[in-house]
Each structure stands twice: as structure tokens, then as C-alpha cells.
Write an enzyme that holds these catalytic residues in place. Sequence first.
Site, PDB file in Angstrom:
ATOM      1  N   GLU A  13       0.807  -1.223   0.000  1.00  0.00           N
ATOM      2  CA  GLU A  13       0.000   0.000   0.000  1.00  0.00           C
ATOM      3  C   GLU A  13       0.843   1.277   0.000  1.00  0.00           C
ATOM      4  O   GLU A  13       0.345   2.343  -0.353  1.00  0.00           O
ATOM      5  CB  GLU A  13      -0.965  -0.012   1.198  1.00  0.00           C
ATOM      6  CG  GLU A  13      -2.023  -1.098   1.055  1.00  0.00           C
ATOM      7  CD  GLU A  13      -2.865  -1.306   2.298  1.00  0.00           C
ATOM      8  OE1 GLU A  13      -4.048  -1.642   2.141  1.00  0.00           O
ATOM      9  OE2 GLU A  13      -2.355  -1.173   3.430  1.00  0.00           O
ATOM     10  N   MET A 177      -9.323  -2.363   8.199  1.00  0.00           N
ATOM     11  CA  MET A 177      -8.866  -2.655   9.559  1.00  0.00           C
ATOM     12  C   MET A 177      -8.112  -1.510  10.239  1.00  0.00           C
ATOM     13  O   MET A 177      -7.570  -1.710  11.327  1.00  0.00           O
ATOM     14  CB  MET A 177      -8.011  -3.935   9.541  1.00  0.00           C
ATOM     15  CG  MET A 177      -8.796  -5.126   8.990  1.00  0.00           C
ATOM     16  SD  MET A 177      -7.850  -6.668   8.889  1.00  0.00           S
ATOM     17  CE  MET A 177      -7.602  -7.043  10.606  1.00  0.00           C
ATOM     18  N   GLU A 178      -8.093  -0.334   9.631  1.00  0.00           N
ATOM     19  CA  GLU A 178      -7.335   0.788  10.233  1.00  0.00           C
ATOM     20  C   GLU A 178      -8.095   2.110  10.267  1.00  0.00           C
ATOM     21  O   GLU A 178      -7.858   2.950  11.154  1.00  0.00           O
ATOM     22  CB  GLU A 178      -6.006   1.031   9.474  1.00  0.00           C
ATOM     23  CG  GLU A 178      -5.021  -0.102   9.526  1.00  0.00           C
ATOM     24  CD  GLU A 178      -5.322  -1.199   8.515  1.00  0.00           C
ATOM     25  OE1 GLU A 178      -5.967  -0.900   7.478  1.00  0.00           O
ATOM     26  OE2 GLU A 178      -4.944  -2.353   8.769  1.00  0.00           O
ATOM     27  N   ASP A 201     -11.902  -6.915  -2.683  1.00  0.00           N
ATOM     28  CA  ASP A 201     -12.728  -8.114  -2.509  1.00  0.00           C
ATOM     29  C   ASP A 201     -14.116  -7.677  -2.041  1.00  0.00           C
ATOM     30  O   ASP A 201     -14.334  -6.513  -1.738  1.00  0.00           O
ATOM     31  CB  ASP A 201     -12.092  -9.074  -1.484  1.00  0.00           C
ATOM     32  CG  ASP A 201     -11.907  -8.391  -0.135  1.00  0.00           C
ATOM     33  OD1 ASP A 201     -10.813  -7.863   0.107  1.00  0.00           O
ATOM     34  OD2 ASP A 201     -12.869  -8.348   0.648  1.00  0.00           O
TER      35      ASP A 201
HETATM   36  N1  ADE Z   1      -9.131  -5.191   3.592  1.00  0.00           N
HETATM   37  C1  ADE Z   1      -9.376  -5.626   2.336  1.00  0.00           C
HETATM   38  N2  ADE Z   1     -10.394  -6.506   2.330  1.00  0.00           N
HETATM   39  C2  ADE Z   1     -10.803  -6.631   3.607  1.00  0.00           C
HETATM   40  C3  ADE Z   1     -11.807  -7.389   4.247  1.00  0.00           C
HETATM   41  N3  ADE Z   1     -12.591  -8.219   3.547  1.00  0.00           N
HETATM   42  N4  ADE Z   1     -11.951  -7.277   5.583  1.00  0.00           N
HETATM   43  C4  ADE Z   1     -11.151  -6.455   6.291  1.00  0.00           C
HETATM   44  N5  ADE Z   1     -10.186  -5.719   5.744  1.00  0.00           N
HETATM   45  C5  ADE Z   1     -10.009  -5.794   4.402  1.00  0.00           C
END
Ligand code: ADE
Length: 240
Positions: A13, A177-178, A201
Site C-alpha cells: 500500500e 482494519m485501520e 474483494d
Molecule cells: N481489507 C481488504 N479486504 C478486507 C476485508 N474483507 N476485511 C477487512 N479488511 C479488508
Amino acid sequence: MTKLGIIGAMQVEVETLVSQLKNKTVTQKAGSSFYEGTLEDLPVVVVQCGVGKVNAALCVQILCDCFAVTHIVNTGVAGSLCADLDIGDLVVSQDAMYHDFDCSVINENYAVGQVPGLNVLAFPANDALIGYAFAAAESENPGHTKIGRVASGDQFVCQKSQKEQIVHVTGALCTEMEGAGIAQTAYRNKIPYVIIRAISDKADDTAEMDYPTFETIAAHRCAKVTTNLARQLYEAENAN
Ligand code: ADE
């Protein structure tokens, strides 16, 4: 004078941003490398914070205390929570909140996601940065950017039921997650911030397969948007 802190969780990233820096110097703090230099002539500090909310928050505090940044941008990948957001599409944060913070059982006045003692449920991003980020995203991938809520938690979301619960609680466009940890720390330091995320995703049962396939392309796309934002910030400050 503007000094932009740029945070990404993983090497993929931040690697293209670090490689673009001019007059680069590096300082180690709390296990992370903080790269100072100019990006599109704008003074910046780029850091790979590591995955999760605590890693993210502590790096924002270091950016504020040790590097005196004036603005924060979080760049990276995310899972889509919205049928209209496909892999490669972009999200710019209107605000960010936690999906895994829950004190509602001890006090019914606390909504799920709310941090006790703070009077907001979601931490608002800065309007000017949202505008620059949206313009940058549109120029990289026209017609494929949404502005909305980002939901964060210390979980990789890869089940339909988990995804539906997060959508129910937060109404967010994407999950990662951040972002909310960065947003909370920026909020407490009164520093303007924005999150830019590219979808890697769908945060459901297909996520485990899709994530490794699309992580790099999504992460690099998002970094390109961040570079474009830096250029706009530089031009805005040096317009006269
Ligand atoms: N970052 C990218 N895809 C994610 C997901 N499915 N859950 C948490 N963080 C992510």
C-alpha cells in the site's frame, strides 16, 4: 505550511509512494519506518503502520507529535459492503466508525460502534480533503468512486453473515482494519483526515480467493490517487 502524513497498513500500500519521494530521509519509531520527503513537491511523511487499529492509531500520534503533520491521508484496500462497488472501485470517506466496538450492554445510550467519552459515533473526514480525494479518484477511474462511510475492525471480513451484520450496524460502503483508528486519533488531535480505499474483494465468502488476486492492483491504484491528491494540495497552496 501543509505537511501531509500518508499511512498505509501494508508494504504493497505504500511502496510506490515511498519510491516516488524526492529528498528522502527515514526515521525509525515504534518499529515503523517514517519516510520524509516531497511527493509532487508537497512535503509528506509516508509510513507503513502495520495491520489493525492500534498500529494505525499509534502511527498517527507519532506523525502528529514527532513530524508535525498538518493533514492525514489513509490509503489502502478494502472489502466492499455495497453491491454497486466492484473490485477496483474507489471509496472516499465521508466518515469512519468501528464495527467491533460495543459498550451498548452496559449503557443503552451507547450505540454499537461508539467510543465512550467521545460525542460522535463516526469520525467526520475533512470536507476539503474529501473534495481533493474524490477529484483524484475520478481522474484515475472515472465513474467508479463513492463517498460514504468506512467501517473498521480488527477482523478480515470473509463471511456473508458477518458482512450483513456490519452493514446493518454501520451502513458503511466498505470495511477495512485501520481507518476508524486513524480517524479517531486525527479527531482527538484536531487534524484533518481522509481515507481513500480501493476495493480488493467483496468481504464475503469469495474474499479469501479474491483478496490475494486483486490486492496489489487495488493498493497501487489507491496510491496513485493519493499522489494525485498530494499534487492538488500543493497546487492549492501555491496558487498565487
Ligand atoms: N481489507 C481488504 N479486504 C478486507 C476485508 N474483507 N476485511 C477487512 N479488511 C479488508
